[in-house]
Design a protein around this motif. Structure first.
Motif, PDB file in Angstrom:
ATOM      1  N   PHE A   1      32.329 117.447  -3.328  1.00 40.64           N
ATOM      2  CA  PHE A   1      31.969 117.961  -2.012  1.00 40.64           C
ATOM      3  C   PHE A   1      33.158 118.634  -1.332  1.00 40.64           C
ATOM      4  O   PHE A   1      33.052 119.746  -0.800  1.00 40.64           O
ATOM      5  CB  PHE A   1      31.429 116.830  -1.134  1.00 40.64           C
ATOM      6  N   VAL A   2      34.305 117.988  -1.365  1.00 43.17           N
ATOM      7  CA  VAL A   2      35.503 118.561  -0.747  1.00 43.17           C
ATOM      8  C   VAL A   2      35.930 119.823  -1.486  1.00 43.17           C
ATOM      9  O   VAL A   2      36.283 120.834  -0.865  1.00 43.17           O
ATOM     10  CB  VAL A   2      36.633 117.509  -0.719  1.00 43.17           C
ATOM     11  N   THR A   3      35.886 119.795  -2.812  1.00 45.81           N
ATOM     12  CA  THR A   3      36.279 120.964  -3.595  1.00 45.81           C
ATOM     13  C   THR A   3      35.361 122.147  -3.321  1.00 45.81           C
ATOM     14  O   THR A   3      35.836 123.277  -3.110  1.00 45.81           O
ATOM     15  CB  THR A   3      36.269 120.625  -5.100  1.00 45.81           C
ATOM     16  N   VAL A   4      34.066 121.914  -3.302  1.00 43.93           N
ATOM     17  CA  VAL A   4      33.109 122.993  -3.020  1.00 43.93           C
ATOM     18  C   VAL A   4      33.317 123.529  -1.605  1.00 43.93           C
ATOM     19  O   VAL A   4      33.258 124.743  -1.376  1.00 43.93           O
ATOM     20  CB  VAL A   4      31.662 122.498  -3.235  1.00 43.93           C
ATOM     21  N   ALA A   5      33.580 122.667  -0.644  1.00 44.00           N
ATOM     22  CA  ALA A   5      33.805 123.121   0.727  1.00 44.00           C
ATOM     23  C   ALA A   5      35.047 124.010   0.816  1.00 44.00           C
ATOM     24  O   ALA A   5      35.026 125.055   1.482  1.00 44.00           O
ATOM     25  CB  ALA A   5      33.934 121.920   1.660  1.00 44.00           C
TER      26      ALA A   5
ATOM     27  N   ALA B   1      34.282 127.366  -1.023  1.00 42.42           N
ATOM     28  CA  ALA B   1      33.372 128.182  -0.225  1.00 42.42           C
ATOM     29  C   ALA B   1      34.085 128.764   0.985  1.00 42.42           C
ATOM     30  O   ALA B   1      33.903 129.942   1.327  1.00 42.42           O
ATOM     31  CB  ALA B   1      32.167 127.354   0.219  1.00 42.42           C
ATOM     32  N   GLY B   2      34.921 127.985   1.634  1.00 46.69           N
ATOM     33  CA  GLY B   2      35.682 128.499   2.762  1.00 46.69           C
ATOM     34  C   GLY B   2      36.628 129.608   2.355  1.00 46.69           C
ATOM     35  O   GLY B   2      36.804 130.594   3.079  1.00 46.69           O
ATOM     36  N   HIS B   3      37.243 129.453   1.199  1.00 46.68           N
ATOM     37  CA  HIS B   3      38.171 130.479   0.705  1.00 46.68           C
ATOM     38  C   HIS B   3      37.435 131.768   0.352  1.00 46.68           C
ATOM     39  O   HIS B   3      37.930 132.865   0.591  1.00 46.68           O
ATOM     40  CB  HIS B   3      38.923 129.952  -0.513  1.00 46.68           C
ATOM     41  N   LEU B   4      36.242 131.649  -0.229  1.00 47.70           N
ATOM     42  CA  LEU B   4      35.482 132.832  -0.633  1.00 47.70           C
ATOM     43  C   LEU B   4      34.797 133.529   0.542  1.00 47.70           C
ATOM     44  O   LEU B   4      34.629 134.749   0.537  1.00 47.70           O
ATOM     45  CB  LEU B   4      34.439 132.449  -1.686  1.00 47.70           C
ATOM     46  N   LEU B   5      34.393 132.776   1.551  1.00 42.94           N
ATOM     47  CA  LEU B   5      33.611 133.343   2.646  1.00 42.94           C
ATOM     48  C   LEU B   5      34.433 133.824   3.836  1.00 42.94           C
ATOM     49  O   LEU B   5      33.927 134.588   4.655  1.00 42.94           O
ATOM     50  CB  LEU B   5      32.579 132.317   3.129  1.00 42.94           C
ATOM     51  N   ARG B   6      35.648 133.383   3.954  1.00 42.38           N
ATOM     52  CA  ARG B   6      36.426 133.749   5.136  1.00 42.38           C
ATOM     53  C   ARG B   6      36.949 135.179   5.019  1.00 42.38           C
ATOM     54  O   ARG B   6      37.287 135.649   3.925  1.00 42.38           O
ATOM     55  CB  ARG B   6      37.583 132.794   5.337  1.00 42.38           C
TER      56      ARG B   6
END
Length: 123
Positions: free
Chosen positions: A21-25, A28-33
């Motif tokens: 969960f932490v890794t995906v978060a 995802a934050g790195h890819l979407l920001r």
């Protein structure tokens, strides 16, 4: 024997799910920001005021020492309340009283050490 390891399996699965969960978060934050670095974004932020001087400042260690001493004595004093309830129970009175005074002795030695080292003097 399978029932014995069932508890460990559940704990292991919860740990794996938590790490995923932490890794995906983070991914995802790195890819979407959006990533548009500008000189204004790289400045040190001081509550809307233009920064003065450098971004690095020396901090007095004594503030951390006072906070550390407070945390030590506040957390350790929490242990006195369970001892007070156990002290009233049958068969635990004398042992609990001795343990409490040993514990308070350790706290007193720590406080005396801090006082002798001059940690408690505000300069």
């Amino acid at each position: 024997m399978p029932d014995y390891f069932h508890g460990y399996t559940v704990v292991g699965l919860v740990a794996v799910v938590g790490v995923l969960f932490v890794t995906v978060a983070f991914v995802a934050g790195h890819l979407l920001r959006p990533s548009v670095p500008t000189p204004e974004k790289l400045l040190v932020y001081e509550c809307g005021v233009d920064p003065v001087g450098e971004g690095w400042a020396h901090t007095q260690v004594r503030y951390y020492i006072y906070a550390f001493l407070y945390v030590i004595f506040a957390v350790d004093s929490v242990f006195l309340f369970p001892w007070a309830t156990v002290f009233a129970a049958d068969g635990f009175g004398a042992a609990t009283l001795v343990e409490m005074f040993v514990f308070l002795g350790f706290l007193s030695v720590g406080l005396l050490y801090a006082w002798r080292k001059g940690v408690l003097t505000w300069t």
